[in-house]
Design a protein around this motif. Structure first.
Motif, PDB file in Angstrom:
ATOM      1  N   VAL A 177       0.650  -1.373   0.314  1.00 48.04           N
ATOM      2  CA  VAL A 177       0.392   0.096   0.164  1.00 48.04           C
ATOM      3  C   VAL A 177       1.236   1.093   0.203  1.00 48.04           C
ATOM      4  CG1 VAL A 177      -1.702   1.242   1.311  1.00 48.04           C
ATOM      5  CG2 VAL A 177      -1.262  -1.439   0.699  1.00 48.04           C
ATOM      6  N   PHE A 211      -3.289   8.263   4.815  1.00 51.66           N
ATOM      7  CA  PHE A 211      -2.345   8.127   5.689  1.00 51.66           C
ATOM      8  C   PHE A 211      -0.924   7.001   5.503  1.00 51.66           C
ATOM      9  CE2 PHE A 211      -0.270   6.652   9.540  1.00 51.66           C
ATOM     10  CZ  PHE A 211      -0.101   7.593  10.004  1.00 51.66           C
ATOM     11  N   GLY A 212      -1.601   5.629   5.015  1.00 48.77           N
ATOM     12  CA  GLY A 212      -0.448   4.448   4.593  1.00 48.77           C
ATOM     13  C   GLY A 212       0.304   4.674   5.873  1.00 48.77           C
ATOM     14  N   LEU A 213       1.496   5.041   5.594  1.00 53.00           N
ATOM     15  CA  LEU A 213       2.837   5.161   6.473  1.00 53.00           C
ATOM     16  C   LEU A 213       3.191   6.025   6.915  1.00 53.00           C
ATOM     17  CD1 LEU A 213       5.844   3.286   4.852  1.00 53.00           C
ATOM     18  CD2 LEU A 213       4.175   2.123   6.261  1.00 53.00           C
ATOM     19  N   GLY A 214       2.154   7.335   7.194  1.00 48.03           N
ATOM     20  CA  GLY A 214       2.436   8.037   7.636  1.00 48.03           C
ATOM     21  C   GLY A 214       3.276   9.283   6.855  1.00 48.03           C
ATOM     22  N   ILE A 215       4.127   9.002   5.784  1.00 50.27           N
ATOM     23  CA  ILE A 215       5.336   9.627   5.676  1.00 50.27           C
ATOM     24  C   ILE A 215       4.896  11.577   5.444  1.00 50.27           C
ATOM     25  CG2 ILE A 215       7.798   9.371   4.299  1.00 50.27           C
ATOM     26  CD1 ILE A 215       7.088   6.431   3.848  1.00 50.27           C
ATOM     27  N   ILE A 216       3.968  11.523   4.928  1.00 50.67           N
ATOM     28  CA  ILE A 216       3.658  12.581   3.883  1.00 50.67           C
ATOM     29  C   ILE A 216       3.502  13.012   5.536  1.00 50.67           C
ATOM     30  CG2 ILE A 216       1.233  12.824   3.436  1.00 50.67           C
ATOM     31  CD1 ILE A 216       3.197  14.258   0.569  1.00 50.67           C
ATOM     32  N   GLU A 234      -9.153   9.167   6.280  1.00 51.67           N
ATOM     33  CA  GLU A 234      -8.482   8.083   6.857  1.00 51.67           C
ATOM     34  C   GLU A 234      -9.275   6.936   6.833  1.00 51.67           C
ATOM     35  OE1 GLU A 234      -5.642   6.214   6.031  1.00 51.67           O
ATOM     36  OE2 GLU A 234      -6.607   4.392   6.114  1.00 51.67           O
ATOM     37  N   PRO A 235      -9.873   5.807   5.493  1.00 59.31           N
ATOM     38  CA  PRO A 235     -11.211   5.488   6.080  1.00 59.31           C
ATOM     39  C   PRO A 235     -10.188   3.965   6.807  1.00 59.31           C
ATOM     40  CG  PRO A 235     -10.366   4.916   3.845  1.00 59.31           C
ATOM     41  CD  PRO A 235      -9.135   5.980   4.269  1.00 59.31           C
ATOM     42  N   TRP A 261     -12.419  10.129   1.644  1.00 55.37           N
ATOM     43  CA  TRP A 261     -12.640  11.400   1.093  1.00 55.37           C
ATOM     44  C   TRP A 261     -13.849  11.406   0.752  1.00 55.37           C
ATOM     45  CZ3 TRP A 261     -13.571  12.068  -4.121  1.00 55.37           C
ATOM     46  CH2 TRP A 261     -13.361  11.520  -5.253  1.00 55.37           C
ATOM     47  N   GLN A 262     -14.863  11.064  -0.695  1.00 53.88           N
ATOM     48  CA  GLN A 262     -15.946  10.638  -0.537  1.00 53.88           C
ATOM     49  C   GLN A 262     -16.797  10.827   0.508  1.00 53.88           C
ATOM     50  OE1 GLN A 262     -13.856   8.357  -1.700  1.00 53.88           O
ATOM     51  NE2 GLN A 262     -13.717   7.920  -3.331  1.00 53.88           N
ATOM     52  N   ASP A 282      -3.183  10.595  -1.780  1.00 57.86           N
ATOM     53  CA  ASP A 282      -2.667   9.693  -2.329  1.00 57.86           C
ATOM     54  C   ASP A 282      -3.320   8.335  -1.284  1.00 57.86           C
ATOM     55  OD1 ASP A 282      -0.784   7.398  -2.734  1.00 57.86           O
ATOM     56  OD2 ASP A 282       0.927   8.168  -1.541  1.00 57.86           O
TER      57      ASP A 282
HETATM   58  C1  LIG Z   1      -0.276   5.193  -0.689  1.00 60.55           C
HETATM   59  S1  LIG Z   1      -1.024   5.311   1.195  1.00 60.55           S
HETATM   60  C2  LIG Z   1      -0.891   7.191   1.577  1.00 60.55           C
HETATM   61  C3  LIG Z   1       0.763   7.342   1.441  1.00 60.55           C
HETATM   62  C4  LIG Z   1       0.893   8.367   2.367  1.00 60.55           C
HETATM   63  N1  LIG Z   1       1.104   8.821   1.562  1.00 60.55           N
HETATM   64  C5  LIG Z   1       2.437   8.342   3.032  1.00 60.55           C
HETATM   65  O1  LIG Z   1       3.527   9.502   3.063  1.00 60.55           O
HETATM   66  O2  LIG Z   1       2.984   7.198   3.961  1.00 60.55           O
HETATM   67  C6  LIG Z   1      -2.925   5.400   0.404  1.00 60.55           C
HETATM   68  C7  LIG Z   1      -4.021   5.755   1.836  1.00 60.55           C
HETATM   69  O3  LIG Z   1      -4.933   5.448   1.259  1.00 60.55           O
HETATM   70  C8  LIG Z   1      -5.885   4.970   2.415  1.00 60.55           C
HETATM   71  N2  LIG Z   1      -7.485   5.362   1.390  1.00 60.55           N
HETATM   72  C9  LIG Z   1      -8.396   4.529   0.221  1.00 60.55           C
HETATM   73  N3  LIG Z   1      -8.935   5.045   0.009  1.00 60.55           N
HETATM   74  C10 LIG Z   1      -8.920   6.013   0.244  1.00 60.55           C
HETATM   75  C11 LIG Z   1     -10.262   7.108   0.041  1.00 60.55           C
HETATM   76  N4  LIG Z   1     -10.989   6.601  -0.514  1.00 60.55           N
HETATM   77  N5  LIG Z   1     -10.493   8.206   0.787  1.00 60.55           N
HETATM   78  C12 LIG Z   1      -9.122   8.016   2.123  1.00 60.55           C
HETATM   79  N6  LIG Z   1      -8.182   7.953   2.348  1.00 60.55           N
HETATM   80  C13 LIG Z   1      -8.316   6.356   1.494  1.00 60.55           C
HETATM   81  C14 LIG Z   1      -5.470   4.226   2.462  1.00 60.55           C
HETATM   82  O4  LIG Z   1      -6.366   3.209   3.264  1.00 60.55           O
HETATM   83  C15 LIG Z   1      -3.920   4.001   2.698  1.00 60.55           C
HETATM   84  O5  LIG Z   1      -3.747   4.502   4.138  1.00 60.55           O
END
Ligand SMILES: C[S@@+](CC[C@H](N)C(=O)[O-])C[C@H]1O[C@@H](n2cnc3c(N)ncnc32)[C@H](O)[C@@H]1O
Length: 375
Positions: A177, A211-216, A234-235, A261-262, A282
């Protein structure tokens, strides 16, 4: 009678193919414009594509002849025809950094997209041909949000000790992810979105989707002045649990909106902020049409012309540069101009994916930074 008319149709097709092929060759040989125009006037088809899928427009983009690109577009060349490598003429212009050619093709795209939208509205059609091209058909957790949100995630590290967040899409296949080595992309993104932002000193109002890894999000928190407001949407329940365990719910100025986000994009929670200085998205498991829909909300989320918008440019979802054209086009459509810059993601590491599925295969990541067009 039937025989002779069939024969003459064959002749016509053969003639068109010969004329089309002559036109492509003439363009690639950089034949003077007047001679190329004579070929077109004599009936050479501008929509022709040779065995490699090269059309006259592709050829004109290759030789970087913007006057010819304009003539071909005016003559009805198909702006989004793809060659056998899935590149449009616009992709080629972009890869050669030829802004003039690219802009002419992109503008033709905008015009035809507007026309298609109008036509599809009139005909109450569900989708335009473009959304058919761009719609993903993946129903695994990598391509379906519902499947993704009901699948467990694993936070772990790769063989180089970098953080990764994985989802299982099949018994024997995992998809990252988010991968720790993408930090460089996130760093460059934050640098471009925030570091010379005129409101940085008073604390930026930041919205991050995913959020993913929370890097950004970690990088936003490490800005010289912490954000005055930092909203994260974040869902995924496992990501939310991970955020809770890491103390994100207690961080001052951080507001976590649990959902997609929707669910929030038109809500008071976001709209009462009075506009964000920086918006970044992202997500995962969403196809291009979802990103396109998000683009349409971006002008309402940004505070003004000094605000910035960034997004993860999922090159792997379609074919490389081809997708950039649509992103640029659709953002231009909502009044956002994009600057592209290159980030080298390779850094000498040949095995950055481990056993996970590769989601982009290019050495260079094209990083987008968008701003509202000043009128
Ligand atoms: C690629 S990761 C984000 C990585 C983040 N940019 C980082 O720096 O670590 C994608 C994240 O988007 C979330 N996600 C997936 N569908 C989403 C949605 N419709 N709305 C908001 N977040 C969503 C996922 O659960 C995941 O945590």
């Amino acid at each position: 009678m039937a025989d002779s008319s069939d024969h003459s149709e064959d002749m016509d097709v053969d003639t068109l193919v010969a004329q089309g092929s002559e036109l492509v060759d003439a363009i690639l040989r950089r034949t003077p414009l007047a001679e190329i125009q004579s070929l077109i006037e004599a009936g050479a088809p501008v929509w022709y594509q040779d065995d490699e899928g090269t059309s006259p427009l592709h050829a004109a983009a290759y030789v970087e002849d913007d006057a010819l690109v304009r003539i071909l577009i005016d003559e009805g060349a198909v702006w989004n025809a793809v060659d056998n490598l899935h590149n449009t003429a616009g992709d080629i212009a972009l890869s050669l950094n030829n802004e003039k050619c690219y802009t002419i093709i992109r503008d033709a795209g905008i015009r035809s997209e507007m026309l298609l939208t109008l036509l599809s509205k009139r005909a109450s059609a569900a989708s335009s041909p473009m959304s058919l091209i761009l719609r993903a058909t993946d129903t695994t957790p990598a391509g379906s949000t519902d499947a993704f949100l009901s699948t467990r995630l694993e936070y772990t590290t790769d063989e180089h000790g970098q953080d990764i967040c994985l989802v299982k899409v099949a018994d024997d296949e995992e998809v990252g992810v988010m991968m720790g080595w993408e930090r460089g992309i996130m760093q460059e993104t934050v640098r471009r979105l925030c570091l010379d932002h005129e409101n940085l000193g008073e604390g930026l109002k930041v919205l991050n989707v995913g959020f993913g890894l929370g890097i950004i999000d970690g990088l936003f928190q490490s800005l010289p002045t912490k954000p005055s407001l930092h909203v994260i949407i974040e869902p995924h329940p496992d990501v939310l649990a991970h955020m809770r365990a890491q103390g994100w719910y207690e961080k001052p100025g951080v507001k976590i909106l649990e959902g997609k986000w929707q669910d929030f994009v038109e809500s008071e929670e976001l709209l009462c902020v009075g506009g964000f200085d920086v918006v970044y998205t992202d997500t995962f498991s969403e196809d291009y049409s979802a990103l396109h829909r998000f683009f349409e909300h971006v002008p309402d989320l940004l505070a003004g012309p000094e605000s910035r918008f960034g997004f993860f440019n999922g090159l792997g979802a379609t074919s490389g540069l081809h997708r950039l054209l649509f992103e640029d086009l659709h953002l231009a459509d909502v009044g956002i101009d994009v600057e592209w810059s290159d980030v080298d993601v390779f850094e000498g590491d040949t095995d950055r994916w481990g056993k996970t599925r590769e989601y982009f295969a290019m050495r260079t990541y094209r990083l987008p930074t968008g701003r509202m067009r000043a009128f």
